[in-house]
Design an enzyme around this catalytic site. Sequence first.
Site, PDB file in Angstrom:
ATOM      1  N   THR A   1      12.752  15.172  14.347  1.00  0.00           N
ATOM      2  CA  THR A   1      11.404  14.695  14.054  1.00  0.00           C
ATOM      3  C   THR A   1      10.405  15.382  14.972  1.00  0.00           C
ATOM      4  O   THR A   1      10.753  15.912  16.027  1.00  0.00           O
ATOM      5  CB  THR A   1      11.277  13.181  14.288  1.00  0.00           C
ATOM      6  OG1 THR A   1      11.288  12.917  15.703  1.00  0.00           O
ATOM      7  CG2 THR A   1      12.396  12.409  13.619  1.00  0.00           C
ATOM      8  N   ASP A   2       9.144  15.386  14.555  1.00  0.00           N
ATOM      9  CA  ASP A   2       8.082  15.677  15.507  1.00  0.00           C
ATOM     10  C   ASP A   2       8.000  14.473  16.446  1.00  0.00           C
ATOM     11  O   ASP A   2       8.649  13.445  16.218  1.00  0.00           O
ATOM     12  CB  ASP A   2       6.762  15.913  14.771  1.00  0.00           C
ATOM     13  CG  ASP A   2       5.807  16.808  15.560  1.00  0.00           C
ATOM     14  OD1 ASP A   2       6.000  16.959  16.783  1.00  0.00           O
ATOM     15  OD2 ASP A   2       4.856  17.344  14.959  1.00  0.00           O
ATOM     16  N   ALA A   3       7.208  14.572  17.498  1.00  0.00           N
ATOM     17  CA  ALA A   3       7.152  13.506  18.504  1.00  0.00           C
ATOM     18  C   ALA A   3       6.774  12.175  17.861  1.00  0.00           C
ATOM     19  O   ALA A   3       5.750  12.062  17.186  1.00  0.00           O
ATOM     20  CB  ALA A   3       6.149  13.865  19.589  1.00  0.00           C
ATOM     21  N   LEU A   4       7.603  11.163  18.080  1.00  0.00           N
ATOM     22  CA  LEU A   4       7.383   9.862  17.454  1.00  0.00           C
ATOM     23  C   LEU A   4       6.306   9.039  18.156  1.00  0.00           C
ATOM     24  O   LEU A   4       5.919   7.973  17.667  1.00  0.00           O
ATOM     25  CB  LEU A   4       8.686   9.067  17.407  1.00  0.00           C
ATOM     26  CG  LEU A   4       9.765   9.641  16.480  1.00  0.00           C
ATOM     27  CD1 LEU A   4      11.047   8.824  16.590  1.00  0.00           C
ATOM     28  CD2 LEU A   4       9.285   9.687  15.032  1.00  0.00           C
TER      29      LEU A   4
ATOM     30  N   THR B   1      10.341  17.820  11.349  1.00  0.00           N
ATOM     31  CA  THR B   1       9.596  17.111  10.316  1.00  0.00           C
ATOM     32  C   THR B   1       8.112  17.035  10.666  1.00  0.00           C
ATOM     33  O   THR B   1       7.709  17.224  11.808  1.00  0.00           O
ATOM     34  CB  THR B   1      10.113  15.679  10.153  1.00  0.00           C
ATOM     35  OG1 THR B   1       9.747  14.914  11.321  1.00  0.00           O
ATOM     36  CG2 THR B   1      11.618  15.649   9.992  1.00  0.00           C
TER      37      THR B   1
END
Length: 628
Positions: free
Chosen positions: A319-322, A271
């Site tokens: 996800t991309d890094a949160l 994402t």
Amino acid sequence: MILGKIVFLINKVFLILALLTTVSCAMKPTADPHLNRLIAQKLMLDIRYYCADAKADENCTTPVTALPPALSQMLTDTGIGGVVLFANNLENTQQMLQLNYALQQAAQRGGHSPLFIAIDQEGGRVVRIPQNLATSFAGNMAIGATYKQYGTKYAQQSGEIFAKELLALGFNVNFAPTVDVNVNPLNPVINVRSYGEDANMVAQLGTVQMAAMQSQGMMATLKHFPGHGDTSVDSHTGLPRVDHALSQIENTDLLPFQYAIDNDAPAMIMTAHIQYPQLDNSEFIAKDGSKVILPATMSRAILTDLLRNKMGFKGVIATDALNMAGIAHYFDETEAVIQTFAAGSDIALMPIAIRSPANIAKVTALINDVAKAVRSGRLSRQEFERSAQRINHLKHQYNIAQFYMQPLEQAVVKASDILAAPQHRMVEQELADHAIVEIKNQGAYPLANKVKNILLSMPDTTKCMAFTLALKNRLSGANVNCLSLAHADKSANMTALKQADVVIAADISPDQSLAELGGMDDIVNWRQRAPKEQQITQQLALLQAAKAQQKTTIFVSLRTPYNTPQFAQYADAVLATFSYNLNKTEHMDDHGRMVIQYEGAIYNALADILTGRKTASGSLPVSVDWKN
């Protein structure tokens, strides 16, 4: 009579106490080990740094190159689904394999399924394996520059080689390829990481590279959904917004993802922390109290209704890094994980930083907090079961347990033969040769052997060394003097200019983003760089002075070519390379002295073209505005 009443009252009190105890126990959350295991499988952590004696609030910068006992026990106890490694974790072949073996063994001791062990190995400027050990390639935009003449050849070959080399080291997930369509010249984070600005070309190249990786047994990841190609903000440092009309979103941003889904089976899609109001304009209250449009990572309309249901994606959504500012600035850690799981993500990437013993307890607390959200009905237990099934299916489909069943010593020998094998380096050089684009040449090259003095102006010393070595190997007797912009001296520049026959200036625009450097832990150094405007001013001044003295002038764009019009009026020739990768090598000379050299496929290709040994055959995969 009185005694009977006393007995009656005592019994009543005991009954009330018993009822209260029963109610109290019913109100306490019951332990659910199965649910906790499901949640843990949906988390992917980074172990970039760890300090065993540090406090939670200290800034730890000790790289994890061997798995510390505390982190090993955390993996054994919790059943975390995966980890992602960065360049800081990776030193040499044996060390990388030992670390990845230790990670898998920690999960195995707890009776958990094998770990996803992921890496960002896109090629070009986003590579994590040391470039002297593995094949890195010139990157996606270089591949895009070869598309007109060579089609999908280099997308396929690079994908296969990436997979072979990463699998040999124990990695099973590559967070690549990037299929964002770069339609914004000012894009600070994607830019050269994109194949180009044509959505159909991006779709074909991305799908072929993805399929090539997966054919070798490596899980690939298309990113960054629903598209990061038209942003002027880096989601590492802010929250970008794309205001495209729905038709443009479908025909440009979403097209490569839809093409891959329709024509193959992407293992994962990552994402983007980007607002897309035309896809979802709903708002949330950020942790500072402000109203903000949901980013795609947190949007159920985008991840479930669009990607999962409408577009038909069957794989795993990560996800991309949160910890990036595009999320961390607006959500606290637990809320970010709950919100993205509610939206439909299967994997929450880097939700919390594990840098010290005090941080380890946060992993268990996070799992418990998410479990509470499931028990309360905020998160769907049924969706968690389905998500876990997708993750488990992918791990079994790619048989990731097979790798670490072989003896470590055997794996080291095999990896040493595979990494940067001669045939892999040959393909890397071919891509560099065929990617370079000649934008302009008014007789500035081929450089004749009569050229005696060449002045280079390069972004830093290592690139000076690489380009100088490549030119000297091809121009016998030529004196090559190189000026580094990192150590600029105007008077020295002008003195060197007087002696030069040819001046070659090279520029990297835009500057490296945090994704290329490695992530949020690099943000301090990233902010302390010399201003880009200062570097450009120095290069322009040198070229202008050279033209005034009637020197031959050549400009080389080492990254994206959007800035070439700025330099073209002062250059007799302009070339674009899309990459500036180089390798560091060390050897002992005849006198027992250690010699350090830098070299790279791009510098070899440039030198071959400038000396007439080869011809620039690449085509621009993006449009350049020559009006500026």
